[in-house]
Design an enzyme around this catalytic site. Structure first.
Site, short mmCIF file in Angstrom:
data_model
loop_
_atom_site.label_atom_id
_atom_site.label_comp_id
_atom_site.label_asym_id
_atom_site.label_seq_id
_atom_site.Cartn_x
_atom_site.Cartn_y
_atom_site.Cartn_z
N TYR A 1 -11.85 5.86 2.50
CA TYR A 1 -13.04 5.02 2.41
C TYR A 1 -12.89 3.88 3.42
O TYR A 1 -11.92 3.14 3.40
CB TYR A 1 -13.20 4.44 1.00
N GLN B 1 -21.12 5.94 -5.07
CA GLN B 1 -21.59 7.33 -4.90
C GLN B 1 -20.71 8.11 -3.93
O GLN B 1 -20.49 9.31 -4.10
CB GLN B 1 -23.06 7.37 -4.44
N ASN C 1 -15.75 -2.73 -1.90
CA ASN C 1 -16.23 -3.84 -2.72
C ASN C 1 -15.94 -3.57 -4.20
O ASN C 1 -15.25 -2.62 -4.56
CB ASN C 1 -17.71 -4.10 -2.47
N SER D 1 -7.90 -10.74 -0.52
CA SER D 1 -6.81 -10.83 0.45
C SER D 1 -6.01 -12.12 0.25
O SER D 1 -6.54 -13.13 -0.22
CB SER D 1 -7.38 -10.78 1.86
N GLN E 1 -6.88 -15.43 6.62
CA GLN E 1 -7.18 -14.72 5.38
C GLN E 1 -8.34 -15.36 4.64
O GLN E 1 -9.15 -14.68 4.01
CB GLN E 1 -5.95 -14.67 4.47
N HIS F 1 -11.90 -13.96 5.09
CA HIS F 1 -12.32 -12.68 4.52
C HIS F 1 -13.43 -12.87 3.49
O HIS F 1 -14.47 -12.23 3.55
CB HIS F 1 -11.14 -11.96 3.88
N GLU G 1 0.48 -10.59 -0.73
CA GLU G 1 0.13 -9.45 0.12
C GLU G 1 0.76 -9.63 1.51
O GLU G 1 1.46 -8.75 2.00
CB GLU G 1 -1.39 -9.37 0.23
N HIS G 2 0.48 -10.76 2.16
CA HIS G 2 1.04 -11.08 3.47
C HIS G 2 1.94 -12.30 3.32
O HIS G 2 1.52 -13.33 2.78
CB HIS G 2 -0.05 -11.42 4.49
N ASP H 1 -2.42 -6.77 11.03
CA ASP H 1 -3.71 -6.20 10.64
C ASP H 1 -4.19 -5.15 11.64
O ASP H 1 -4.85 -4.18 11.26
CB ASP H 1 -4.77 -7.30 10.54
N GLU I 1 16.89 18.46 -30.72
CA GLU I 1 15.47 18.08 -30.70
C GLU I 1 14.62 19.00 -31.56
O GLU I 1 13.41 18.81 -31.67
CB GLU I 1 14.95 18.09 -29.26
N HIS J 1 13.75 26.65 -26.73
CA HIS J 1 14.42 26.08 -25.57
C HIS J 1 15.91 26.45 -25.60
O HIS J 1 16.49 26.86 -24.58
CB HIS J 1 14.29 24.55 -25.56
#
Length: 443
Positions: free
Chosen positions: A137, A198, A221, A244, A266, A269, A334-335, A368, A422, A427
């Site tokens: 995506y 979708q 999003n 971010s 950042q 963003h 994250e960074h 990035d 068991e 088995h």
């Protein structure tokens, strides 16, 4: 207008409470979004192409008579590569080459099958195979992200994925040539100009036109994140990305305007992005604050940056760099930039981060776009247990076991005892049948 960035000090009595407020972010999805996403997924699962066409027209203003009209051909992708400027093409090809080289090293290090034999001839090992088909995506709409194409498609290609299917929204039919050119360079096999929940549903369930994939990667999003969460189990996903983040550990030796701009990188963003500075030098923190004031009016996205810095940003004065490293590990950003003239001194103390950028010249923005390592990184503290997107996300592992006759005599005794313990007699018998000199076993 003064930028009201929160300033904290670890020596104050209320630091822990204030620090908690800085980090707090609710990952819960809005209930209305959840309901709408559930409706979209159900509709796409039941009606396939027709539902995707309906939502694409409604949300992206892009009307088509069939899904084939929303599929980009390989000729169109290659044409985009030819239409971008020579400067853009050189930059895109250089970035793609670096990303590919890094992930090829990753494949050599951890992406190979292996096996060994015990002294009795039993073979044990691991078989690594690529996924058959993945969906990537790529966000569209407010901005276009050719770098996301490279970071998702190239490791999948290096891993040996059979088919890479890209979805990218093109509101009102506006196609970004750099995104399409990146798809041509990165080895995307099929591409559709659809997005939102979708598109996730189409990839997860399959339609008459969009093939069902085994895994979906890439950011989006709140609707995309909610849809990925809901289809997990039908398909694999990479992660649920939050806002971010950047954390800068500074020892006061980097020009303060560099650090201010890194915090902006950042914050621009979105309003929920988080930028934090940790530094033991109070005077240096004041200089960074001054540069924030000076530089912000020059930024085209200054309103977004201001909202981010004032809402979730912080300049934190620590007792020492060692304490700054401890706090960084609690945040698990994250960074993580180690903006120091001795980055190698502090790196061993850092356990949790999506990506670590060492030294004053290593701006997060280079990671990035073109440094090579993947920019799809864990957020919201999940770097404590998660890793960057990589070749390993597009592979699966199968255990290999080939037990010799001699090995079955040893392992069979162990398995028999444990299986009886068991209460799983079948088995136990399955193991016992292969034992010599056992009733019902080999003669």
């Amino acid at each position: 207008m003064t930028v009201q960035v929160r300033q904290l000090a670890t020596t104050t009595p209320d630091f822990e409470a204030e620090f908690h407020r800085v980090l707090h972010w609710s990952a819960e999805t809005d209930h209305e979004i959840e309901q709408r996403v559930e409706s979209i997924l159900t509709h796409v699962r039941g009606s396939g192409d027709a539902a995707v066409l309906e939502y694409t027209a409604r949300f992206d203003g892009l009307t088509a008579g069939s899904m084939k009209e929303l599929e980009l051909t390989q000729d169109e992708l290659r044409a985009a590569l030819d239409q971008i400027t020579p400067e853009q093409r050189r930059a895109l090809e250089a970035a793609a080459a670096r990303v590919r080289a890094y992930h090829e090293r990753q494949l050599e290090a951890c992406g190979r099958s292996w096996s060994y034999r015990d002294e009795d001839g039993t073979l044990l090992g691991q078989k690594v195979t690529p996924l058959d088909r993945v969906g990537i995506y790529v966000p569209g709409g407010k901005a276009a992200y050719p770098s996301s194409v490279l970071m998702n498609a190239i490791p999948a290609q290096v891993a040996g994925v059979g088919e890479i299917v890209m979805v990218v929204p093109t509101p009102r039919g506006e196609r970004n040539l750099l995104v399409l050119a990146a798809a041509a360079l990165a080895g995307v096999h099929r591409a559709f100009t659809i997005g939102g929940a979708q598109a996730v549903a189409a990839l997860a369930y399959g339609t008459a036109t969009v093939p069902r994939v085994d895994k979906i990667t890439g950011p989006g999003n709140a609707y995309v994140a909610s849809a990925k969460r809901r289809v997990f189990g039908q398909v694999g996903i990479d992660m649920i990305a939050g806002p971010s983040e950047i954390l800068v550990l500074a020892d006061g030796t980097t020009p303060p305007d560099w650090v201010a701009m890194d915090l902006f990188s950042q914050a621009e963003h979105d309003e929920l992005a988080q930028s934090i500075l940790l530094c033991p030098d109070a005077g240096y923190i004041a200089k960074v604050a001054e540069q924030i004031e000076r530089l912000l009016p020059l930024m085209p996205r200054q309103d977004v940056i201001r909202a981010s810095l004032e809402g979730r940003g912080a300049l934190i004065h620590t007792r020492s760099m060692e304490e700054a490293c401890e706090i960084s590990n609690r945040i698990a950003p994250e960074h993580l930039e180690v903006s120091s003239n001795e980055p190698g001194r502090w790196e061993p103390l850092l356990k949790h981060a999506g990506a670590i950028f060492l030294g004053a010249y290593t701006s997060e923005s280079l990671g990035d776009y073109c440094a090579g390592p993947n920019h799809v990184l864990p957020t919201s503290g999940t770097a404590r247990f998660s890793s960057p997107l990589g070749v390993y996300d597009f592979q699966k592992r199968s255990s290999l076991i080939e037990v010799s006759e001699a090995g079955a005599q040893v392992l069979g005794e162990i398995a028999s005892v444990l299986a009886h313990g068991e209460g799983l007699q079948a088995h136990a018998k399955a193991a016992e049948f292969r034992l010599k000199n056992r009733q019902g076993g080999a003669q």
